[in-house]
Design a protein around this motif. Structure first.
Motif, PDB file in Angstrom:
ATOM      1  N   VAL A 107      -8.216   3.028 -11.588  1.00  0.00           N
ATOM      2  CA  VAL A 107      -8.089   3.517 -10.214  1.00  0.00           C
ATOM      3  C   VAL A 107      -7.864   2.313  -9.307  1.00  0.00           C
ATOM      4  CG1 VAL A 107      -9.305   4.607  -8.276  1.00  0.00           C
ATOM      5  CG2 VAL A 107      -9.629   5.478 -10.603  1.00  0.00           C
ATOM      6  N   VAL A 108      -6.802   2.340  -8.538  1.00  0.00           N
ATOM      7  CA  VAL A 108      -6.559   1.284  -7.555  1.00  0.00           C
ATOM      8  C   VAL A 108      -7.169   1.707  -6.220  1.00  0.00           C
ATOM      9  CG1 VAL A 108      -4.807   0.042  -6.235  1.00  0.00           C
ATOM     10  CG2 VAL A 108      -4.407   0.574  -8.662  1.00  0.00           C
ATOM     11  N   LEU A 109      -8.080   0.906  -5.702  1.00  0.00           N
ATOM     12  CA  LEU A 109      -8.542   1.103  -4.325  1.00  0.00           C
ATOM     13  C   LEU A 109      -7.707   0.158  -3.467  1.00  0.00           C
ATOM     14  CD1 LEU A 109     -12.409   1.168  -4.934  1.00  0.00           C
ATOM     15  CD2 LEU A 109     -10.844   3.117  -4.756  1.00  0.00           C
ATOM     16  N   ASN A 274      -7.085  15.442  -5.030  1.00  0.00           N
ATOM     17  CA  ASN A 274      -5.933  16.209  -4.573  1.00  0.00           C
ATOM     18  C   ASN A 274      -4.928  16.373  -5.707  1.00  0.00           C
ATOM     19  OD1 ASN A 274      -7.081  16.132  -2.023  1.00  0.00           O
ATOM     20  ND2 ASN A 274      -5.854  14.390  -1.346  1.00  0.00           N
ATOM     21  N   THR A 275      -4.825  15.352  -6.534  1.00  0.00           N
ATOM     22  CA  THR A 275      -3.830  15.358  -7.612  1.00  0.00           C
ATOM     23  C   THR A 275      -4.361  14.561  -8.791  1.00  0.00           C
ATOM     24  OG1 THR A 275      -1.553  14.769  -8.183  1.00  0.00           O
ATOM     25  CG2 THR A 275      -2.626  13.376  -6.551  1.00  0.00           C
ATOM     26  N   TRP A 276      -4.022  15.010  -9.983  1.00  0.00           N
ATOM     27  CA  TRP A 276      -4.402  14.266 -11.181  1.00  0.00           C
ATOM     28  C   TRP A 276      -3.456  14.670 -12.307  1.00  0.00           C
ATOM     29  CZ3 TRP A 276      -7.500  18.317  -9.319  1.00  0.00           C
ATOM     30  CH2 TRP A 276      -7.608  19.454 -10.138  1.00  0.00           C
ATOM     31  N   TYR A 277      -3.488  13.862 -13.380  1.00  0.00           N
ATOM     32  CA  TYR A 277      -2.694  14.178 -14.561  1.00  0.00           C
ATOM     33  C   TYR A 277      -3.602  14.883 -15.553  1.00  0.00           C
ATOM     34  CZ  TYR A 277      -0.201  13.456 -18.953  1.00  0.00           C
ATOM     35  OH  TYR A 277       0.406  13.639 -20.173  1.00  0.00           O
ATOM     36  N   GLN A 482      -1.857   5.290  -6.898  1.00  0.00           N
ATOM     37  CA  GLN A 482      -3.159   4.643  -7.079  1.00  0.00           C
ATOM     38  C   GLN A 482      -3.850   4.952  -8.399  1.00  0.00           C
ATOM     39  OE1 GLN A 482      -5.468   6.131  -3.684  1.00  0.00           O
ATOM     40  NE2 GLN A 482      -4.122   7.900  -3.645  1.00  0.00           N
ATOM     41  N   TYR A 483      -3.372   5.958  -9.140  1.00  0.00           N
ATOM     42  CA  TYR A 483      -4.065   6.345 -10.381  1.00  0.00           C
ATOM     43  C   TYR A 483      -3.174   6.021 -11.572  1.00  0.00           C
ATOM     44  CZ  TYR A 483      -6.695   8.493  -6.802  1.00  0.00           C
ATOM     45  OH  TYR A 483      -7.413   8.657  -5.658  1.00  0.00           O
ATOM     46  N   VAL A 484      -3.662   5.119 -12.429  1.00  0.00           N
ATOM     47  CA  VAL A 484      -2.868   4.608 -13.542  1.00  0.00           C
ATOM     48  C   VAL A 484      -3.352   5.260 -14.827  1.00  0.00           C
ATOM     49  CG1 VAL A 484      -2.161   2.557 -14.807  1.00  0.00           C
ATOM     50  CG2 VAL A 484      -2.615   2.405 -12.330  1.00  0.00           C
TER      51      VAL A 484
END
Ligand SMILES: [Zn+2]
Length: 487
Positions: A107-109, A274-277, A482-484
């Motif tokens: 997670v990128v902050l 809000n969104t995820w894989y 932001q989410y890797v």
């Protein structure tokens, strides 16, 4: 390992204007790493946090809850990095996030010096300013203490509301399956705030207003200056937590709304963000897409309860309602349930559309459009209190969204941000006046809260962090900048 290489790329000092801190799992627990330092930690079985190692400046090292309670403290030092900018309850927050099967690998902050979505105001990080939300309560059943230098958590909202509604204590468990007795929802991570509730005075009605993304420092300042008179009235006759309700990671809308609706943390409610894989289904869920948004409730775990469901288990005949709210499973009437079952919205009159609007900002779509949505939310709220549904609602959840869109457009302490607080205060007041017309205001407890805070970001170009990752040979899917997810 690939994950180490990805972390090294993202925490390179050359990217420190863009990346504040990177979060990930390790073989021993969890890790938060930044260009100038890191911390390794783990959550023990009793939920205590154990720090395993630190180097340099620990980005989660300052967990004070009382930093930056004044607007001037935010505006004087807007770009502070994590470690300097406190991160209240951060390690617990990171741990619950990675409980989700859908959690990304990293997670990128983003740093507040990086405007990655083009928004002047932003949230999603662990900083006080982004995690702190207002929490104010007043009316029968609420202990009036004025402004207190205390905090609670967003996960405590549903347990506190169900306690206020008089839902009977039950034996149940937390969302990891550990037994808990005396809880109000069958599955409960949060705690009811007993100091807030007067058990000798039960309200006939409980009404919750959620002002999306409302910065509590701005709200308190405007209430004190007379620019948010309905909020000032609630503070005057109730209790406001100066240190706020602290939101859990990802300090963003869908995850936080669901947590406040259920008392279950975002990493375990079924709605992480809000969104995820979704690794299993191999698809990206995007709950900001309208069709997915109005059915967001379908992602909630079946075994957990919303406030509406807990109320109905206790009082099968009670009426509960929601407007413009995602956490509406089990509500007898809800805007999004109406929309998702094909119901048409009643038209607004021109006068309803224009009410509580500042002409100075009508040229800005984020302001104009969300003013209309909130006018609809008010109209829906007044409908649910019109008597047309039969009994007046025992529980009402009314969401108003302009504070979020205006905060994104101009930042939390901008003119447009303040206009949104003034307008939203007036819209909330219009609904409270409707309750008063029904003759039950003195038997109605009112709660005002938000889902996350809002911090100013610096003007900058957006940097696509996928590029340096690809250049370093890290095969990945980047979600929402932001989410890797490693491949
Ligand atoms: Zn929000």
């Amino acid at each position: 390992m690939t994950i180490d290489r990805a972390e090294a790329v993202l925490t390179d000092p050359a990217l420190s204007d863009e990346v504040d801190t990177v979060l990930r799992r390790t073989a021993h627990g969890l890790r938060a790493a930044a260009a100038r330092g890191s911390v390794d930690f783990r959550r023990n079985d009793d939920d205590s946090i154990e720090v395993l190692a630190t180097s340099g400046v620990n980005p989660l090292g300052d967990q004070r809850t009382d930093q930056r309670t004044l607007v001037a403290e935010e505006t004087d030092d807007p770009w502070a990095r994590l470690g300097d900018h406190a991160t209240p309850l951060a390690m617990e927050s990171v741990a619950q996030y990675f409980d989700s099967a859908h959690a990304p690998d990293l997670v990128v902050l983003h740093a507040p010096t990086h405007r990655f979505h083009g928004n002047t105001g932003e949230h999603g990080s662990l900083s006080t300013t982004q995690a702190r939300t207002p929490f104010i309560a007043a009316g029968p059943g609420i202990v009036a203490r004025g402004i207190v230098d205390e905090h609670l958590r967003t996960v405590d909202v549903a347990p506190t509301v169900t306690a206020l509604l008089g839902c009977a204590p039950v034996d149940g468990h937390d969302s990891l399956g550990r037994r808990r007795s005396g809880i109000r929802l069958k599955v409960q991570d949060g705690d009811e705030r007993a100091e807030l509730i007067d058990p000798d005075q039960r309200p006939d009605h409980v009404v919750l207003f959620l002002w999306d993304g409302c910065n509590p420092q701005a709200l308190h300042e405007m209430a004190a200056k007379g620019e948010a008179p309905r909020i000032a009235d609630l503070i005057e006759r109730g209790t406001s937590y100066r240190h706020g309700a602290i939101a859990s990671l990802p300090t963003a809308t869908l995850g936080s709304h669901m947590t406040e609706s259920t008392g279950v943390l975002p990493g375990r409610s079924g709605v992480l963000h809000n969104t995820w894989y979704d690794r299993e289904a191999d698809r990206v869920v995007d709950l900001l897409d309208f069709a997915q948004m109005i059915t967001a409730r379908d992602h909630l775990r079946d075994d957990i309860e919303t406030i509406h469901e807990a109320l109905h288990r206790n009082e099968p005949g009670a009426t509960s309602v929601a407007t413009y709210e995602y956490g509406d499973r089990g509500a007898d009437w809800s805007t999004y349930i109406q929309m998702s079952s094909g119901g048409a919205q009643g038209p607004l009159t021109d006068e309803e559309r224009r009410r509580h609007r500042d002409p100075d900002f009508m040229g800005i779509p984020a302001y104009r459009n969300y003013s209309v949505y909130d006018a609809h939310s008010v109209a829906d709220a007044k409908y649910t209190w019109s008597g047309d549904l039969g009994a007046l609602p025992r529980f009402s959840w009314f969401t108003l969204n302009l504070t979020d869109s205006a905060g994104h457009a101009g930042g939390p302490h901008s003119e447009i941000g303040r206009a949104a607080i003034r307008d939203t205060d007036a819209r909330m007041g219009e609904i409270i006046d409707e309750i008063d017309r029904r003759g039950v205001l003195d038997r109605t407890a009112i709660i005002m809260c938000a889902d996350h805070g809002m911090q100013m970001t610096a003007e900058s170009d957006a940097v696509d962090l996928s590029i340096p990752l690809h250049d370093a040979g890290v095969d990945h899917l980047m979600v929402d900048a932001q989410y890797v997810y490693l491949r």
